[in-house]
Design a protein around this motif. Sequence first.
Motif, PDB file in Angstrom:
ATOM      1  N   VAL A  85      32.283  76.633 -65.125  1.00  0.00           N
ATOM      2  CA  VAL A  85      32.503  77.989 -64.015  1.00  0.00           C
ATOM      3  C   VAL A  85      31.093  78.049 -63.394  1.00  0.00           C
ATOM      4  CG1 VAL A  85      33.202  80.197 -63.779  1.00  0.00           C
ATOM      5  CG2 VAL A  85      34.383  78.920 -65.452  1.00  0.00           C
ATOM      6  N   ALA A 130      29.279  80.631 -61.005  1.00  0.00           N
ATOM      7  CA  ALA A 130      29.269  81.912 -60.220  1.00  0.00           C
ATOM      8  C   ALA A 130      27.592  82.304 -60.008  1.00  0.00           C
ATOM      9  CB  ALA A 130      29.936  82.955 -61.229  1.00  0.00           C
ATOM     10  N   LYS A 155      26.741  79.044 -53.595  1.00  0.00           N
ATOM     11  CA  LYS A 155      27.644  78.443 -54.522  1.00  0.00           C
ATOM     12  C   LYS A 155      28.625  77.616 -53.511  1.00  0.00           C
ATOM     13  CE  LYS A 155      29.585  82.376 -55.469  1.00  0.00           C
ATOM     14  NZ  LYS A 155      28.774  83.526 -54.920  1.00  0.00           N
ATOM     15  N   GLU A 178      42.602  83.580 -62.396  1.00  0.00           N
ATOM     16  CA  GLU A 178      41.833  84.773 -62.251  1.00  0.00           C
ATOM     17  C   GLU A 178      41.935  84.993 -60.957  1.00  0.00           C
ATOM     18  OE1 GLU A 178      38.866  85.003 -59.923  1.00  0.00           O
ATOM     19  OE2 GLU A 178      39.267  82.853 -59.389  1.00  0.00           O
ATOM     20  N   GLU A 195      34.044  77.143 -58.694  1.00  0.00           N
ATOM     21  CA  GLU A 195      33.025  77.810 -58.054  1.00  0.00           C
ATOM     22  C   GLU A 195      33.570  79.374 -57.572  1.00  0.00           C
ATOM     23  OE1 GLU A 195      31.942  79.317 -54.258  1.00  0.00           O
ATOM     24  OE2 GLU A 195      32.725  77.313 -53.844  1.00  0.00           O
ATOM     25  N   LEU A 224      31.602  86.617 -59.580  1.00  0.00           N
ATOM     26  CA  LEU A 224      31.396  87.243 -60.804  1.00  0.00           C
ATOM     27  C   LEU A 224      32.675  87.990 -61.477  1.00  0.00           C
ATOM     28  CD1 LEU A 224      29.205  87.960 -62.877  1.00  0.00           C
ATOM     29  CD2 LEU A 224      28.771  90.124 -61.754  1.00  0.00           C
ATOM     30  N   ALA A 268      34.750  85.186 -62.657  1.00  0.00           N
ATOM     31  CA  ALA A 268      34.022  84.418 -64.049  1.00  0.00           C
ATOM     32  C   ALA A 268      34.323  85.315 -65.206  1.00  0.00           C
ATOM     33  CB  ALA A 268      32.430  84.127 -63.827  1.00  0.00           C
ATOM     34  N   ARG A 269      34.015  86.592 -64.938  1.00  0.00           N
ATOM     35  CA  ARG A 269      34.550  87.529 -66.318  1.00  0.00           C
ATOM     36  C   ARG A 269      36.117  87.395 -66.711  1.00  0.00           C
ATOM     37  NH1 ARG A 269      30.790  92.434 -63.713  1.00  0.00           N
ATOM     38  NH2 ARG A 269      28.880  91.887 -64.979  1.00  0.00           N
ATOM     39  N   VAL A 272      38.013  84.525 -66.396  1.00  0.00           N
ATOM     40  CA  VAL A 272      38.024  83.421 -67.017  1.00  0.00           C
ATOM     41  C   VAL A 272      37.326  83.418 -68.362  1.00  0.00           C
ATOM     42  CG1 VAL A 272      37.570  80.816 -66.838  1.00  0.00           C
ATOM     43  CG2 VAL A 272      38.286  81.919 -64.650  1.00  0.00           C
ATOM     44  N   ARG A 273      36.365  84.115 -68.517  1.00  0.00           N
ATOM     45  CA  ARG A 273      35.709  84.123 -69.945  1.00  0.00           C
ATOM     46  C   ARG A 273      36.627  84.916 -70.827  1.00  0.00           C
ATOM     47  NH1 ARG A 273      30.939  83.153 -72.146  1.00  0.00           N
ATOM     48  NH2 ARG A 273      29.836  83.473 -70.162  1.00  0.00           N
ATOM     49  N   PHE A 299      29.573  78.504 -68.670  1.00  0.00           N
ATOM     50  CA  PHE A 299      29.183  79.457 -67.662  1.00  0.00           C
ATOM     51  C   PHE A 299      28.056  79.312 -66.972  1.00  0.00           C
ATOM     52  CE2 PHE A 299      32.939  81.000 -69.947  1.00  0.00           C
ATOM     53  CZ  PHE A 299      33.820  81.663 -68.874  1.00  0.00           C
ATOM     54  N   PHE A 316      25.753  84.643 -68.804  1.00  0.00           N
ATOM     55  CA  PHE A 316      25.946  83.210 -68.508  1.00  0.00           C
ATOM     56  C   PHE A 316      25.318  82.399 -69.855  1.00  0.00           C
ATOM     57  CE2 PHE A 316      27.291  85.065 -64.778  1.00  0.00           C
ATOM     58  CZ  PHE A 316      28.249  84.522 -64.133  1.00  0.00           C
TER      59      PHE A 316
END
Length: 196
Positions: free
Chosen positions: A13, A15, A22, A76, A106, A109, A112-113, A115-116, A124, A167
């Motif tokens: 990922v 970000a 990106k 997401e 890509e 933020l 990305a959170r 997906v985490r 990440f 990250f």
Amino acid sequence: MTAPGPRRSRLVVLAGPTAVGKGTVAADIRDHHPEVWISVSATTRRPRPGEVHGVHYWFVDDTEFDRLVAAGELLEWAQVHGAARYGTPRLAVEEKLAEGRPALLEIDLQGARQVRATMPEALFVFLKPPSWEELVRRLIGRGTESEAEQARRLETAHQELAAEPEFDETIVNHEVHAAAEELVALMKHQQESADS
């Protein structure tokens, strides 16, 4: 006895703050590393000049985006800069990971959170500008946003830069191709580690 299929790959990922590059780094990877699969996000925003439906984004209207969310078809999604919504179609990501193919998201933020929370095993990577001044120059130099939109994005960028410690890795985007190559090397290293 059948031979085992390919080992599931580890999702990477990418970000970072708005205007850090990106999309440009992802485009460089797309051009030079066809072995890397790059997820195409769905978005409700209008295409920018040169963007192609299905290549850069899946451009959808609000009704279709609502359907994707309701059906659980997005890994997401988020509303970005108080305007358009962006999301990652889940099925394509799952298919590429199952094939063992290097896969890259890509995203912003917020994404990305999310997906985490659902795929904590992903790697990440934070893409960082060489300096705040360079980030401002890149954002204003794009010329794709109004002054009000630029101000809103710069305010968001301050908050996004503070997320770097969340990250696993950081890449500084001094130059696009170098940053892209560093990211691909990191992805290959992750794949080799998983295979050994």
